[in-house]
Design an enzyme around this catalytic site. Structure first.
Site, PDB file in Angstrom:
ATOM      1  N   LYS A  61       0.840  -1.211   0.000  1.00  0.00           N
ATOM      2  CA  LYS A  61       0.000   0.000   0.000  1.00  0.00           C
ATOM      3  C   LYS A  61       0.877   1.265   0.000  1.00  0.00           C
ATOM      4  O   LYS A  61       1.985   1.240  -0.524  1.00  0.00           O
ATOM      5  CB  LYS A  61      -0.971  -0.038   1.184  1.00  0.00           C
ATOM      6  CG  LYS A  61      -1.762  -1.347   1.215  1.00  0.00           C
ATOM      7  CD  LYS A  61      -2.961  -1.315   2.109  1.00  0.00           C
ATOM      8  CE  LYS A  61      -3.656  -2.656   2.048  1.00  0.00           C
ATOM      9  NZ  LYS A  61      -4.932  -2.681   2.737  1.00  0.00           N
ATOM     10  N   HIS A 116      -8.722  -2.646  -6.254  1.00  0.00           N
ATOM     11  CA  HIS A 116      -8.545  -2.782  -4.807  1.00  0.00           C
ATOM     12  C   HIS A 116      -9.603  -1.938  -4.099  1.00  0.00           C
ATOM     13  O   HIS A 116      -9.968  -0.858  -4.574  1.00  0.00           O
ATOM     14  CB  HIS A 116      -7.135  -2.348  -4.401  1.00  0.00           C
ATOM     15  CG  HIS A 116      -6.847  -2.723  -2.982  1.00  0.00           C
ATOM     16  ND1 HIS A 116      -7.275  -1.964  -1.932  1.00  0.00           N
ATOM     17  CD2 HIS A 116      -6.239  -3.806  -2.449  1.00  0.00           C
ATOM     18  CE1 HIS A 116      -6.927  -2.568  -0.796  1.00  0.00           C
ATOM     19  NE2 HIS A 116      -6.296  -3.687  -1.092  1.00  0.00           N
ATOM     20  N   GLU A 170      -9.545   0.012  -1.726  1.00  0.00           N
ATOM     21  CA  GLU A 170      -9.181   1.409  -1.434  1.00  0.00           C
ATOM     22  C   GLU A 170      -9.288   2.272  -2.695  1.00  0.00           C
ATOM     23  O   GLU A 170      -9.590   3.467  -2.613  1.00  0.00           O
ATOM     24  CB  GLU A 170      -7.786   1.445  -0.796  1.00  0.00           C
ATOM     25  CG  GLU A 170      -7.820   0.875   0.622  1.00  0.00           C
ATOM     26  CD  GLU A 170      -6.676  -0.022   0.986  1.00  0.00           C
ATOM     27  OE1 GLU A 170      -5.591   0.094   0.390  1.00  0.00           O
ATOM     28  OE2 GLU A 170      -6.869  -0.879   1.879  1.00  0.00           O
ATOM     29  N   GLU A 179     -11.733  -9.724  -1.205  1.00  0.00           N
ATOM     30  CA  GLU A 179     -11.329  -8.935  -0.039  1.00  0.00           C
ATOM     31  C   GLU A 179     -12.557  -8.237   0.537  1.00  0.00           C
ATOM     32  O   GLU A 179     -12.919  -7.134   0.072  1.00  0.00           O
ATOM     33  CB  GLU A 179     -10.285  -7.896  -0.444  1.00  0.00           C
ATOM     34  CG  GLU A 179      -9.009  -8.504  -0.992  1.00  0.00           C
ATOM     35  CD  GLU A 179      -7.812  -7.573  -0.806  1.00  0.00           C
ATOM     36  OE1 GLU A 179      -6.918  -7.939  -0.042  1.00  0.00           O
ATOM     37  OE2 GLU A 179      -7.794  -6.480  -1.392  1.00  0.00           O
ATOM     38  N   GLY A 222      -7.579  -4.351   6.969  1.00  0.00           N
ATOM     39  CA  GLY A 222      -6.921  -3.446   7.903  1.00  0.00           C
ATOM     40  C   GLY A 222      -7.645  -3.291   9.232  1.00  0.00           C
ATOM     41  O   GLY A 222      -7.332  -2.403  10.016  1.00  0.00           O
ATOM     42  N   SER A 261      -6.961  -8.844   6.697  1.00  0.00           N
ATOM     43  CA  SER A 261      -6.447  -9.204   8.028  1.00  0.00           C
ATOM     44  C   SER A 261      -5.854 -10.611   8.081  1.00  0.00           C
ATOM     45  O   SER A 261      -5.943 -11.297   9.100  1.00  0.00           O
ATOM     46  CB  SER A 261      -7.537  -9.028   9.090  1.00  0.00           C
ATOM     47  OG  SER A 261      -7.913  -7.655   9.177  1.00  0.00           O
TER      48      SER A 261
HETATM   49  P1  13P Z   1      -4.802  -6.155   5.390  1.00  0.00           P
HETATM   50  O1  13P Z   1      -4.054  -7.465   5.260  1.00  0.00           O
HETATM   51  O2  13P Z   1      -4.003  -5.080   6.034  1.00  0.00           O
HETATM   52  O3  13P Z   1      -6.156  -6.352   6.004  1.00  0.00           O
HETATM   53  O4  13P Z   1      -5.062  -5.642   3.899  1.00  0.00           O
HETATM   54  C1  13P Z   1      -5.577  -6.499   2.965  1.00  0.00           C
HETATM   55  C2  13P Z   1      -5.427  -5.890   1.641  1.00  0.00           C
HETATM   56  O5  13P Z   1      -6.062  -4.901   1.330  1.00  0.00           O
HETATM   57  C3  13P Z   1      -4.464  -6.486   0.720  1.00  0.00           C
HETATM   58  O6  13P Z   1      -4.569  -5.923  -0.541  1.00  0.00           O
END
Ligand code: 13P
Length: 251
Positions: free
Chosen positions: A11, A95, A97, A167, A173, A213
């Site tokens: 990220k 993704h 985000e 996801e 996160g 996570s």
């Molecule tokens: P986390 O493993 O921090 O939850 O993030 C997952 C993710 O978005 C991987 O692209």
């Protein structure tokens, strides 16, 4: 099929030196007997330096995003040509985000996927529902929409370039990992959908990674699910040891 593909999505974190140190830590910790394919997705600016660390290793270099147009007047964007020039062989698209912080639509995600495939690169297409969608019983509807938007009309050869990452947005996160039952159910839903869109052989060959996570202490159980083919790891990939712990748990 070698099932487990673990990708570390770093990220928007770290300096170039920190990315290099992290990549070195991953490379140094791999024994060569891993039962997983391993890849990392550093921030764009760290890609050339990380490429040098990964040279001659089996660790693949990915990007966290790409733009869908070829080189030209698109200030601030990064093209598939630029990624390939930097040694990148695949990129994430869609993704959560990018979808929910930046506002990318299914149509934009699809254009990015098409650009990568046209450039001969591989794609990790990320899909997943928000918590309010899950609570409203809309998880499958969201996965259906995002998966169809990403894959409709691809040839089987093009589909072979795609990995899907499920996801759930509420698990990213947050430390709130999906249960093995929730992950397996979502992955099976996606695989059955892909079978209905293409055929069973294409669906069986599709890698579907879980992300959200994932940590060393929950990865093995998740990856033991029949339709979970690997992990897309965020936070736990920011320390070489914890990322290596996830890889070591792959069966
Ligand atoms: P986390 O493993 O921090 O939850 O993030 C997952 C993710 O978005 C991987 O692209």
């Amino acid at each position: 099929m070698r099932k487990c593909f673990v990708a570390g999505n770093w990220k928007m974190n770290g300096t170039i030196d920190e990315s290099v140190a992290l990549a070195k830590g991953v490379v140094a910790g791999l024994t060569g007997s891993e039962k997983a394919d391993v890849a990392v997705c550093p921030p764009f600016l760290a890609i050339p330096a990380v490429r040098d660390v990964l040279a001659g290793t089996a660790v693949r270099l990915g990007a966290q995003d790409v733009f869908y147009e070829g080189n030209g007047a698109f200030t601030g964007e990064i093209s598939t040509d630029m990624l390939r020039d930097a040694g990148v062989s695949f990129a994430l698209v869609g993704h959560s985000e990018r979808r929910h912080v930046i506002g990318e639509t299914d149509a934009i995600v699809r254009r990015k996927l098409d650009a990568l495939i046209a450039a001969g690169m591989d794609v990790i297409l990320c899909v997943g529902e928000k918590i309010e969608e899950r609570e409203a019983g809309k998880t499958e509807a969201v996965l259906d929409t995002q998966t169809r938007a990403g894959l409709t009309g691809l040839t089987r050869e093009q589909l072979a370039k795609v990995t899907i990452a499920y996801e759930p947005v509420w698990a990213i996160g947050t430390g709130k990992v999906a249960t093995t039952e929730q992950a397996q159910a979502a992955h099976k839903f996606i695989r059955d959908l892909v079978a209905s869109m293409f055929d069973q052989a294409a669906a069986d060959a599709l890698r579907i990674q879980y992300g959200g996570s994932v940590k060393a202490d929950n990865a093995a159980e998740l990856m033991a699910q029949p339709d979970v083919d690997g992990a897309l790891v965020g936070g736990a990939a920011l320390k070489a040891d914890s990322f290596l712990g996830i890889i070591a748990g792959a069966r």
